[in-house]
Each structure stands twice: as structure tokens, then as C-alpha cells.
Scaffold this motif. Structure first.
Motif, short mmCIF file in Angstrom:
data_model
loop_
_atom_site.label_atom_id
_atom_site.label_comp_id
_atom_site.label_asym_id
_atom_site.label_seq_id
_atom_site.Cartn_x
_atom_site.Cartn_y
_atom_site.Cartn_z
N HIS A 188 -14.14 8.28 -77.47
CA HIS A 188 -15.23 9.17 -77.90
C HIS A 188 -16.48 9.00 -77.03
CE1 HIS A 188 -12.59 9.39 -81.32
NE2 HIS A 188 -12.89 8.16 -81.70
N LYS A 191 -18.90 12.13 -76.51
CA LYS A 191 -19.52 12.46 -77.80
C LYS A 191 -20.59 11.43 -78.17
CE LYS A 191 -15.43 14.79 -79.61
NZ LYS A 191 -14.33 14.71 -80.60
N VAL A 201 -22.24 16.76 -80.40
CA VAL A 201 -21.26 17.65 -79.77
C VAL A 201 -20.58 18.53 -80.83
CG1 VAL A 201 -19.07 17.75 -78.53
CG2 VAL A 201 -20.85 16.13 -77.82
#
Length: 242
Positions: A188, A191, A201
């Protein structure tokens, strides 16, 4: 020509380290001859046996998939959700994804059955630049994104500097389109980086991996990489360490 232990491991018999133990123990034959030393190289025409059982030398395959959203970056899923290999039904090699893209992230994903190739591209000291385009909540500015160009701490670890660009801003919807180029591959990561600078995001897509792009592909499409593309990726990964 490749090292014997690598060929044995690639055939799925055992790990490379165990394959070395098998060789030293005299459990491997090449063209009928017992091999007891490491470093021996073999080719496609050689007959290899482990404990008198012939092994199958699978060809290496390298593929680029335009991963759709809502697909798992894996070869199987215990919840029976779609996985990336579902989109390559005609590929006979036992391929797996190089790294991963989140379930709700779309874009360029590589798949292969070449473990060394995969390791070079995903190892932290080797990784190749990857370009992501994100739709974020908020009106992005260069000033907001600037901390990402120096690296920021996420979960106690500082990220490597990223390249950033504001593509567009829509005051009406309160959203923006931004582009990030990174060479790391933490879970991730994109993000988390954008969240850290106040730009959550909403939609994320990987558009480029090294020199590879999604040109000519639609979500769910794939194509095989040519030798030049594979060599280019390996060269980029090698140059990262210099």
C-alpha cells in the motif's frame, strides 16, 4: 546453460539449497552420469534425473498483464475471488506475479516462472522505477507533494525520494490527478504516501514499469514480453545497484 541446482529447483523438485545437497549426496544424474560437484551447468537437451526420476525442464515465460480492479495478485484465493492468472488461461507455464498490485488497484503487472528474474526486480536494492497515476481527494499542489520528493516516514521507515507531478485539479469535485514515480514496493505504499500528505487515494493505476507501458492493452489483456524487454528490465535492475 544454467546451473544444475537452479534447473532442479525450477522444476519444482525442491529448493535450490536442497538441490545442492542432493547433488553433493550423489542423488542427481545428468545424461546417466552421477554428478557430485556444484557448478555444473546443463542445457535443454540434457537428461536430468533426481533419485532416478527424470525432471521436466520448463521454458521460462515473461508476461505483462493489464490487471483490472477487483482482482487478487496471486495464483489462487481461498475466497474464490478472481486472481491474475485467470486472465492467462492459454499460458502453460506455472507463472506467478512479480510483486503485487492491491485488489482495488489496476494497471501493469508482470508475471513469470523465472524466480531469479522476479527476485532481481522486487529486491529492495534492485527495484526498477514504477509510475502510478492516482485520483485523490483534495486539491493537490506541488507544495503538498514536495515532502514525498525527500522521503517521508511510513510505519517507522523512511521512503525513498519519489518523483511527483500534479496532472490536473478539479475544484468542482474537490479531486486531483497526480503522478508518482517510485522504485520501492512496500504494501500500500503509494496510498500511504499520498494519505500522509493529506491526499487520500480514490483510484490508483500503475501505468509504467521500467520502460514497459500498457499501450495497446485494455483491462484483462496480456502479452508476452520479448527478449529485448526482458534484458532491458534486468539491465535496469542491475544498474540500480551500481
Amino acid at each position: 546453460m544454467e546451473r544444475l541446482q537452479k534447473v532442479i529447483a525450477h522444476a519444482g523438485v525442491t529448493s535450490r539449497r536442497k538441490a545442492e545437497e542432493y547433488i553433493l549426496a550423489g542423488r542427481v544424474r545428468v545424461n546417466g552420469k552421477i554428478i557430485k560437484e556444484l557448478g555444473v551447468k546443463v542445457g535443454k537437451g540434457d537428461k536430468i534425473e533426481v533419485d532416478d526420476v527424470p525432471i521436466y525442464q520448463e521454458e521460462y515465460g515473461y508476461y505483462l498483464l493489464y490487471k483490472p480492479k477487483g482482482v487478487i495478485s496471486a495464483v489462487s484465493d481461498d475466497k474464490e475471488r478472481k486472481v491474475v492468472t485467470d486472465f492467462l488461461p492459454s499460458v502453460t507455464e506455472r507463472i506467478y506475479p512479480v510483486g503485487r498490485l492491491d485488489y482495488d488497484t489496476s494497471g501493469l503487472l508482470l508475471l513469470t516462472n523465472d524466480g531469479e528474474f522476479s527476485q532481481k526486480l522486487t529486491h529492495p536494492s534492485h527495484e526498477v522505477d514504477k509510475v502510478y497515476v492516482a485520483k485523490v481527494k483534495g486539491l493537490a499542489t506541488k507544495q503538498m507533494l514536495h515532502p514525498l520528493t525527500r522521503g517521508i516516514k511510513i510505519e517507522g521507515r523512511k521512503t525513498a525520494p519519489a518523483k511527483v507531478e500534479v496532472i490536473s485539479v478539479d475544484p468542482r469535485t474537490g479531486t486531483s490527478i497526480v503522478e508518482l514515480t517510485i522504485h520501492e514496493g512496500r504494501n500500500h505504499q503509494v496510498k500511504n504516501m499520498l494519505q500522509a500528505v493529506g491526499l487520500p487515494v480514490q483510484k490508483l493505476k500503475r501505468e509504467k514499469y521500467g520502460e514497459l507501458t500498457l499501450k495497446g492493452l485494455r483491462p484483462g489483456d496480456y502479452r508476452e514480453l520479448n527478449k529485448k524487454e526482458v534484458s532491458s528490465l534486468l539491465n535496469l535492475a542491475t544498474n540500480k545497484t551500481k
